[in-house]
Design a protein around this motif. Structure first.
Motif: not given
Lengths: 116, 118
Positions: B13-14, B17-19, B80
């Motif tokens: 992911t970048q 982002n939230d994951k 974040s």
């Protein structure tokens, strides 16, 4: 606070040779000690543990470890290594009472390579 | 039957982002953990839940928020995302005796979730 030191980052042994992986711990009271193995791409699996009593403990896959209080050590041994033993080995310590019993502190691991 | 299962196994992911990473155990254990393993294989506890109650919260940024909807599940949400969050995250579970001691000293680990932040 608890801590664990594994002085050997990487060990290479020939198949069939004996093995000893070193582990030194720091803890003020009687520790709970563990050895875990991590095969590539896998989670950790418990090999053996020491809580009290006999200082030589037997584990799975033919491994054993000896607790030496005077040396603050808990070295892992195997008399004859198999190619499938190639993996990362982690020593860990948990406090034997209070909040220390709630988590394990791991060493930085020793990577074992087995050559034919 | 997988004892401790984590999803996803890989996550790319970048930054920013939230994951989330999910964890489920079918061992009937009442305690679950999240560990972080960095690129040098150093394994450190992040959180521990016992019967849905947070009992260990190490010095982890508050961007990391564990959630335990029931004692068989412990999810990890990360807001974040930063480059330094790249690691393998392991979920684990254990049983306990009354009084907090590990029942057998054995943690059962999932296979890990490799997070890569670009």
């Amino acid at each position: 606070a608890q801590s664990v030191t594994q002085p050997d980052i990487h060990i290479t042994v020939s198949e069939g040779a004996s093995l000893e992986l070193r582990c030194n711990y720091s803890y003020g009271a009687t520790p709970y000690l563990f050895w875990y193995v991590q095969s590539p791409g896998q989670g950790l699996q418990l090999l053996l543990k020491y809580f009290s009593g006999d200082t030589l403990v037997q584990g799975i896959k033919g491994f054993e470890a000896e607790f030496k209080r005077s040396q603050s050590s808990f070295n892992l041994r195997k008399p004859s290594v198999h190619w499938s033993d190639a993996a990362e080995y982690f020593c860990a310590v948990a406090g034997s009472n209070g909040a220390g019993a709630n988590n394990l502190f791991f060493g930085t691991g020793t990577r074992l390579t087995v050559i034919p | 039957d997988t004892a401790v299962s984590q999803t996803p196994k890989y996550l790319v992911t970048q930054m920013g982002n939230d994951k989330s990473i999910k964890c489920e155990q079918n061992l009937g254990h009442d305690t679950m953990y999240w560990y972080k393993q960095d690129s040098k294989k150093f394994l450190k506890i992040m959180f521990s839940y016992n019967n849905k109650e947070l009992i260990i919260n190490e010095t982890v940024p508050n961007r990391f928020s564990p959630k335990s909807p029931d004692k068989a599940h412990l999810n990890l949400h990360i807001n974040s995302l930063e480059l330094g969050d790249s690691a393998v995250y392991f979920c684990a579970s254990s049983a306990r005796l009354a009084g907090g001691r590990l029942k057998t000293g054995e943690l059962f680990f999932g296979e890990g979730s490799r997070l890569t932040v670009l």
